[in-house]
Write an enzyme that holds these catalytic residues in place. Structure first.
Site, PDB file in Angstrom:
ATOM      1  CD  GLU A 312       5.006 -35.449  72.038  1.00 15.37           C
ATOM      2  OE1 GLU A 312       5.619 -36.504  71.803  1.00 15.37           O
ATOM      3  OE2 GLU A 312       5.191 -34.403  71.414  1.00 15.37           O
ATOM      4  CD  GLU A 315       4.998 -34.078  78.344  1.00 19.46           C
ATOM      5  OE1 GLU A 315       5.284 -35.006  77.562  1.00 19.46           O
ATOM      6  OE2 GLU A 315       5.794 -33.170  78.644  1.00 19.46           O
ATOM      7  CB  CYS A 339       9.240 -37.410  67.510  1.00 14.63           C
ATOM      8  SG  CYS A 339       7.655 -37.350  68.275  1.00 14.63           S
ATOM      9  CB  SER A 359       6.902 -33.600  74.888  1.00 18.92           C
ATOM     10  OG  SER A 359       6.643 -34.928  75.283  1.00 18.92           O
ATOM     11  CE  LYS A 398      14.396 -41.040  65.629  1.00 16.71           C
ATOM     12  NZ  LYS A 398      13.669 -40.729  66.874  1.00 16.71           N
ATOM     13  CD  GLU A 401      16.113 -40.485  69.998  1.00 19.89           C
ATOM     14  OE1 GLU A 401      15.312 -39.633  70.368  1.00 19.89           O
ATOM     15  OE2 GLU A 401      15.860 -41.321  69.103  1.00 19.89           O
ATOM     16  CD  GLU A 406      20.097 -38.892  78.040  1.00 18.05           C
ATOM     17  OE1 GLU A 406      21.308 -39.138  78.175  1.00 18.05           O
ATOM     18  OE2 GLU A 406      19.665 -37.973  77.318  1.00 18.05           O
ATOM     19  CB  CYS A 556      10.858 -38.719  59.584  1.00 20.10           C
ATOM     20  SG  CYS A 556      10.581 -38.233  61.283  1.00 20.10           S
TER      21      CYS A 556
END
Lengths: 632, 411
Positions: A312, A315, A339, A359, A398, A401, A406, A556
């Site tokens: 990241e 990036e 994230c 990102s 999560k 996720e 994908e 988190c």
């Protein structure tokens, strides 16, 4: 004592009626800045406008509550906290009664006792489901109150069968409205704290219930899966989808190689499930526990958090180059972190046209999954199809996720199961393991080394700090100019924070950044994300380069999978534990992590943001919009 | 479906001491504009006018609080969400005396310094909208509304009509304000009160249609004229909506202090068992107490008087009222939302003779909780009728000798 304002009030669109009554300068002039009151014969002086509940807390008088929550704006609906205020005809709700004159309060009287007993009886009347089959057994506010207020029978009757169908549609959350007591914490969480607004009260009178938009299944509305409602539900009406049985099954299966990655923030919180005070870090004991539970390998998500920083950070620098040097109009700045899966789904629903700013890096959980079933499998001669990749996450999002279609770049489902802190604590307890008294053990190799920079991902501002520690050094060749690498301006619990870091000199590759000032912003809680996104839409973020957003208040460590309860004080304690642990780690910067160096040498040989990285560690997003389901 | 306009019939002239007494359009406002705002508030305070919605909060005090607030934006709201079962007196004011109460709103706006007013009209009264709208136009034409009202420079005030959607609870002033703001109609926490933090957070006075109507007469004829009507603690008159077992139901204007006996005589009601004063949220008065009077210090009411003849079983009435509340409770607070179904169940048990003495005690304790701990006036007052019927009409039910078994229910 200051007039405490709940987190939701600073951020949200909470209606006037749910806010703490404002105290104007004129009020203070007329009535004085403080007021002396008497609670149960105890005298106390409090700032004007303090609620009776807060005043009582100051003198250690406990008033029972059900709908009140320290994070949320006022409600005053459950009426458990009623008290007698001298001169008032009726009982007053302590949680929402602002003190503007010298009052005499009785928190306990025969009428108050009767009222509380009756109210708890009424709350139980339609509360369907036995305590022993409930996820919140022994940690249920309704159960506690029932015990405290003398419930031995159901005086006013009790529902004999469920009234509502449970909603299991979501990958992350389950709703069982049969257990709902209509305290509306979830509504206030969703609308005011998070500004998502998936839940609302509908219908009237005894038919009132909490519904999604048009009472659709949760998966068909714009829920971001943050699970903040779970953390604030006083009962078991909301829970995360628990995959622990499936995890037991694979642990028992000898053909499976079951590995677990543990995210940083559960370590600073899971102790709470075992009676330890908030802010007790139990990283190494947890490793021991996980091995005893039967995981074949215990790894550290911090390793891939470091990897995330490499990717990241790179990036970001590439984006800067494209924008500033190549003048590429298609590249967007500022870059947003990716994230937090709650945040990602939030922007997919609410600002799909701005996805170009996010990102492309996968989250550390998903990077880990992809690396585990490729590099790790190859290195150890394990057939990737036999690897079951489990994660310990502070997060309910999560779960969604890892179910994203994908997320299969390893050729398999990258992460098989995401367990919350609460669920894993349950598994540990089921084994009879006494976590607080376990010996320490280390993570397994090779995916078990993480830097302190990765560890602080668990707190709001942590990703930013980690990224700065690395990116600054890449650009300047020097460490960030902060004492002991602690970039304190990005820390803290303010909803939105900004920092500026001047780049006085730059190494050859990044010469174009010399003299520039890196401008960053941090937001936590999606209500703050909304503010930031609105600024972006209005063009007010021009000049900003990097923005960290975490869906959950506190980051988190305040995630929807963390131990219940949550409060500002609990979250601060967890944050403190995380920052303290960072200080003591051998590697404080992601690029110093030796395994990171190794993986780029051995496996991701074309470097950060290279071809292989792009295949395994980067992803794309779905512009979901606000309408789900069939389009006309 | 299009509702055809009925030809308005020539109605017999209504008679009364205050509201229905003679007054010229604009007379109250004209007089009010000649004195200072503070003096208007003082005059209303001196008149001892109390809120006609039923709660009886002194109007002058309410205005004073709002007037004291330093805020550029203040609001005057007319509560025309007449929803109490058995009340239909605002309907008369809305249809026959629109200029009167609208003028009262303008006076209030002058007194507190408001620029915007709302008439919160019960959804079921939507047929009055065209007439009210044209009345507002007329007022503007006559400079009784709009800019520089009555030639007073800088006194600008406009009125907008907003329709409710049929929720009884929106008659509660803070729920009304929530509804005005476009939210679900649910009562707010009090304090803060609307006079400090009302519509969109600004000082707001909410008064009943009848209160505004009375204001005009007070402004025109003076507090002293008004004060002598009624009783010492309840100045003026009350519009009563009388219905039920009587020969002459209708809207009457009576001076405070009128006894139930007198009301029964006035409406030609004979062989009366009980009178429900104050609608579903009021109390049921037995024959032995018919000397009691309509007044804030005795039987306070928004105007609903329902007469029950000897043949009526009052448990039926209690059940009917409670079923009304079960539907109309906003569902926000526990005592009201969950308590009402328990009371309904108790009435059913009483009717079947299945309720024991002990359980009735529990139920009356629950009633106390609902009265003391509910968030708003609806929850606090919804057990009133039940309690008074249980206490006053013991012949209408029999208690079971068996103590109550713990029961379950379905749905």
């Amino acid at each position: 004592m200051d007039n405490k304002k709940p987190f939701a009030e600073d951020t949200s669109r909470a209606p006037v009626s749910q806010r703490t009554q404002p105290v104007s300068e004129a009020d203070k002039k007329a009535l004085g800045a403080t007021v002396k009151i008497v609670i149960d014969d105890v005298e106390i002086t409090v700032p004007l406008g303090t609620t009776i509940l807060d005043a009582a807390k100051e003198v250690n008088i406990k008033i029972p509550t059900l709908c009140h929550h320290d994070d949320l704006c006022l409600a005053g609906v459950c009426r458990m906290c009623v008290v007698e205020v001298e001169g008032e005809r009726t009982l007053q709700a302590a949680c929402s009664y602002p003190i503007f004159r010298p009052i005499k309060v009785k928190t306990y009287s025969p009428a108050v006792r009767r009222a509380r007993r009756n109210i708890i009886q009424l709350s139980l009347r339609r509360h369907y489901g036995e305590c022993y089959s409930c996820a919140r057994n022994n940690n249920c506010e309704l159960q506690t109150l029932a015990k405290e207020y003398g419930v031995t029978t159901y005086k006013f009757g009790h529902v004999s069968e469920p009234l509502y169908e449970k909603d299991f549609s979501s990958h992350s959350l389950e709703r069982d409205m049969n257990k709902c007591v209509l305290c509306r914490r979830c509504v206030r969480t969703c609308i005011d704290l998070q500004e998502v607004g998936v839940l609302e009260a509908a219908y009237r009178g005894s038919e009132t219930k909490i519904v999604t938009y048009l009472d659709k299944p949760l998966t068909d509305v714009i829920c971001i899966n943050c699970g903040q409602c779970i953390n604030r539900c006083p009962t078991g009406a909301l829970k995360a989808k628990d995959p622990s049985q499936a995890v037991w099954d694979v642990i028992e299966d000898p053909t499976k190689h079951v590995i677990i990655q543990t995210a940083p923030s559960p370590r600073a919180a899971i102790g709470e499930e075992f009676g330890l005070p908030a802010g007790t870090s139990v990283t190494k004991k947890l490793n021991t526990a996980l091995k005893r539970v039967g995981f074949d390998k215990v790894f550290d998500t911090n390793f891939t958090a470091d990897l995330t920083i490499m990717e990241e950070g790179t990036e970001l620098l590439l984006r800067l180059k494209k924008v500033l040097v190549e003048k590429d109009k298609n590249v967007k700045l500022p870059q947003f972190t990716s994230c937090s899966p709650g945040w990602v789904k939030y922007i997919e629903h609410f600002y799909p046209e701005k996805l170009g700013h996010v990102s492309s890096c996968k989250s550390p959980q998903q990077m880990f999954g992809a690396i585990a079933k490729t590099w790790y499998a190859e290195k150890n001669n394990i057939d990737a199809k036999n690897i079951v990749s489990v994660s310990l996450m502070p997060c309910s999002a999560k779960k969604f996720e890892c179910e994203r279609p994908e997320m299969d770049d390893s050729g398999f489902k990258d992460v098989d199961y995401a367990l919350t802190t609460r669920e894993l604590a349950g598994m540990i307890k089921e084994c009879g393991i006494d976590l607080p008294n376990l010996p320490d053990s280390d993570f397994d190799d090779p995916l078990g080394i993480g830097s302190g920079a990765a560890l602080i991902f668990g707190a709001t501002g942590g990703v930013m700090e980690a990224a700065l520690r690395t990116a600054y050094e890449i650009v300047t060749g020097e460490e960030v100019p902060f004492k002991k690498l602690n970039i304190t301006p990005v820390r803290g619990m303010d909803g939105i924070r900004t920092a500026e870091i001047p780049i006085k000199k730059a190494v050859k590759d990044w010469k174009f950044l010399e003299g520039a000032t890196l401008k960053v912003m941090i937001g936590h809680g999606t209500a703050n994300a909304k503010k930031i996104m609105d600024m972006l839409c209005e063009g007010k973020l021009d000049g900003y380069h990097f923005i960290e957003i975490m869906a959950c208040p506190g980051g988190c460590l305040g995630g929807g999978g963390q131990p219940i309860p949550t409060s500002p004080a609990i979250r601060e304690a967890r944050a403190k534990a995380i920052y303290k642990e960072d200080q003591g780690l051998p590697y404080r910067k992601s690029h110093d992590n030796p395994i990171i160096k190794q993986i780029y040498k051995e496996f991701l040989t074309d470097g950060p943001c290279g071809h292989k990285s792009h295949k395994l560690l980067h992803t794309s997003y779905t512009a979901r919009g606000k309408w789900i389901g069939k389009k006309k | 479906m299009k509702v055809k306009d009925k030809k308005t019939k020539e109605l017999p002239k209504r008679q009364g001491l205050v509201i229905f007494s003679e007054i010229e359009n604009g007379a109250g406002l004209k007089k009010a504009l000649k004195i200072k705002k503070e003096q208007v508030v003082a005059e209303i305070s001196a008149s001892n006018l109390k809120g006609r919605g039923g709660a009886g909060f002194p109007a002058g005090l309410k205005w004073k609080f709002a007037a004291q607030e330093k805020d550029e934006q203040k609001y005057v709201v007319c509560n025309a969400d007449e929803g109490e079962p058995g009340t239909f007196k605002d309907k008369v004011l809305l249809s026959e005396y629109a200029p009167l109460f609208l003028e009262g709103m303008v006076i209030a706006a002058y007194a507190v310094g408001a620029k915007q007013g709302f008439v919160y009209l019960r959804g079921e009264y939507r047929s009055f909208v065209p007439a009210l709208e044209s009345e507002l136009k007329e007022m503007k034409k006559n400079n009784l509304l709009g800019e520089n009202i009555g030639g007073k420079k800088g006194f600008n005030f406009d009125i907008e009509i907003r329709l409710g959607a049929g929720a009884y609870i929106c008659g509660e002033e803070t729920a009304l304000i929530e509804s005005l703001e476009g939210n679900r109609g649910e009562p707010r926490n009090r304090p803060p009160f609307p006079v400090n933090t009302g519509y969109n957070g600004h000082p707001t006075i909410v008064n009943n249609v009848e209160t505004f109507a009375a204001v005009v007469h007070i402004a025109a004829k003076g507090a002293d004229w008004f004060k002598v009507i009624g009783t010492e603690k309840s100045a003026g008159t009350k519009l009563l909506s009388v219905s039920g077992d009587c020969k002459k139901p209708g809207v009457y204007e009576a001076a405070y202090g009128i006894s139930i006996k007198e009301i029964l005589k006035m409406t030609d009601a004979k062989d009366v068992k009980a009178v429900q004063v104050g609608g579903a949220s009021g109390v049921c008065v037995p024959k032995s107490q018919f000397d009691r009077t309509i007044a804030y210090e005795d039987l306070s009411t928004g105007g609903s008087i329902i007469i029950f003849g000897q043949k009526r079983n009052l448990l039926d009435a209690a059940e009917n009222f409670l079923e009304f509340f079960e539907e109309e409770s906003c569902g926000q607070c526990t005592p009201c939302r969950e308590g009402i179904p328990v009371l309904i169940e108790a009435v059913k048990m009483l009717k079947k003779g299945e309720c024991g003495k002990e359980y009735l005690k529990d139920i009356l304790s629950l009633c106390e909780t609902m009265q003391l701990a509910s968030k708003c006036g609806l929850g606090q007052s919804c057990p009133n009728a039940f309690i008074s019927i249980i206490n006053n009409f013991k012949k209408d039910y029999a208690l079971s000798k068996n103590s109550k078994q713990e029961k379950t229910f379905n749905g």
